[in-house]
Design an enzyme around this catalytic site. Structure first.
Site, mmCIF file in Angstrom:
data_model
loop_
_atom_site.group_PDB
_atom_site.id
_atom_site.type_symbol
_atom_site.label_atom_id
_atom_site.label_comp_id
_atom_site.label_asym_id
_atom_site.label_seq_id
_atom_site.Cartn_x
_atom_site.Cartn_y
_atom_site.Cartn_z
ATOM 1 N N LYS A 207 15.122 28.130 -4.407
ATOM 2 C CA LYS A 207 14.549 27.244 -5.425
ATOM 3 C C LYS A 207 15.506 26.968 -6.561
ATOM 4 O O LYS A 207 15.964 27.892 -7.232
ATOM 5 C CB LYS A 207 13.303 27.893 -6.009
ATOM 6 C CG LYS A 207 12.049 27.630 -5.223
ATOM 7 C CD LYS A 207 10.992 28.448 -5.830
ATOM 8 C CE LYS A 207 9.671 27.838 -5.998
ATOM 9 N NZ LYS A 207 8.847 28.741 -6.809
ATOM 10 N N GLY A 336 18.264 40.756 -4.170
ATOM 11 C CA GLY A 336 18.036 41.763 -3.127
ATOM 12 C C GLY A 336 18.693 41.441 -1.797
ATOM 13 O O GLY A 336 19.361 42.291 -1.196
ATOM 14 N N GLY A 359 15.364 37.617 -10.257
ATOM 15 C CA GLY A 359 14.849 36.802 -11.358
ATOM 16 C C GLY A 359 15.306 37.327 -12.711
ATOM 17 O O GLY A 359 15.628 36.543 -13.614
#
Ligand code: 3PG
Length: 383
Positions: A207, A336, A359
């Site tokens: 995204k 990750g 994030g």
């Protein structure tokens, strides 16, 4: 901010430590998880300082999971989001039993902890099974705090969330940054501000909306922003290049159109397509990006270049990790999936610092204040 590494050993000895970790780890990353390794190091440090350790963590977003929707105070637990399996993994790494509590009966839990001798490790079930965690409930935080003498945040990866075990809990106990969190803060200091140039930023993943803040922050100061994954696809779509069934971010097309004329933003020269979907960057792109990366003095990377959960589409990401061996100064890579691929391929020596943050890394780089770090800075109690 106060740090665990600075607590005098005599003050730490004999304490029950509430240790916030980020054990939000996908099953396919468990084998070689940076989060697990760093968490284990802090637990071992605390045990060697004669502490008992109560681990607090979360997994996934149960409030969003269909099974988890409930009007009751405690959300219905969901087996997939239980921390039980991860506690087993962690116990193997530290070589010590971890007593797992699967209910949030704080009175019983406290009694149980007190029955054990000093030097034991305990873990609570996924805190997000309780509504109070994500709402940063002060009363939930107070109950959590009753289980220990001191609070340590060693979960950089969730420090961008104002959750009870990250934020409100610091109102009740002396609160410190753990060893992992300290290493993250030190590493980010090297890339935030005015790091040595050329500065190269690599942005991949699905995204673009999650990465907008970082692109905005770095578009002025980076020499190059190399793109891959869904982020590159969004730029392709913004240019009118057909992306077929590939993942791209429709909501960010407007912004992508605005940025596309900026020469600093580099799009892949070639891509690997399978079944009408772009699944990796191609060899020409790897060669082109390698050249740019080799010139970098500061290198920041978040988000894989392709669908790396499938071994067929890992070449682009691995190619860039190999290129980093040639970059001169300081490199930081987070997320990750990318970090676990780097560990699986034993390429960690190519990178100066692997961040556990996904994030959180993006928010920190974009200049936002992280509630978990702010809470630690507000805390004035000491051991
Ligand atoms: C992460 O994996 O990035 C952290 O654990 C935060 O998870 P969240 O985005 O569900 O809050």
């Amino acid at each position: 901010m106060k740090f665990l590494s600075q607590i005098p050993k005599k003050n730490l000895s004999g304490k029950t430590v509430l240790l916030r970790l980020d054990l939000n780890i996908q099953d396919n990353e468990l084998k070689n998880s940076l989060r697990l390794k760093r968490s284990a190091a802090t637990i071992i440090y605390l045990l060697s300082n004669k502490c008992s350790v109560v681990i607090l963590s979360h997994k996934g977003r149960p409030s969003l999971a269909k099974q988890g929707i409930s009007k009751s105070k405690f959300l219905i637990t969901n087996k997939e989001l239980s921390l039980k399996k991860i506690s087993g993994k962690l116990s193997n790494i530290i070589g010590q039993k971890i007593t797992f509590f699967d209910s949030f009966d704080f009175k019983k839990t406290k009694e149980n902890i007190l029955k054990h001798p000093l030097g034991e490790v305990f873990m609570l079930e996924n805190l997000r099974f309780n509504k109070g965690e994500e709402s940063n409930s002060v009363s939930f935080a107070k109950k959590l705090s009753s289980l220990g003498d001191v609070y340590i945040n060693d979960a950089f990866a969730v420090s961008h969330r104002s959750n009870a075990s990250v934020d409100a809990i610091t109102e009740f106990l002396p609160s410190y940054a753990g060893l992992e969190l300290e290493s993250e803060i030190e590493a980010f200091k090297k890339v935030i501000g005015n790091p040595p140039k050329p500065l190269v930023l690599v942005i991949g993943g699905v995204k673009i909306s999650d990465k907008i803040g970082v692109i905005k922050k770095f578009i002025g100061k980076a020499e190059w922003i190399l793109t891959g994954g869904g982020v590159a696809n969004t730029f392709f779509a913004a240019k009118g290049i057909p992306v077929g069934k590939s993942v791209f971010d429709k909501n960010s097309l407007g912004l992508a159109k605005k940025w596309i004329s900026n020469k600093k933003i580099v799009l892949p020269d070639d891509v690997i397509v399978d079944g009408g979907e772009i699944l990796d960057i191609g060899p020409k792109t790897v060669a082109h990006y390698t050249k740019i990366i080799s010139s970098a003095k500061t290198f920041i990377w978040n988000g894989p270049m392709g669908m790396i959960e499938n071994a067929k589409y890992q070449s682009g990401t691995i190619g860039l990790v190999k290129a980093m061996a040639r970059s001169k100064d300081f490199s930081i890579v987070g997320g990750g999936e990318t970090t676990s691929l780097i560990l699986n391929k034993n390429l960690q020596s190519n990178v100066s610092f692997l961040s556990v943050g996904g994030g959180a890394m993006l928010e920190y780089l974009s200049g936002k204040k992280l509630p978990g770090l702010e809470a630690l800075m507000r805390n004035k109690k000491s051991l």
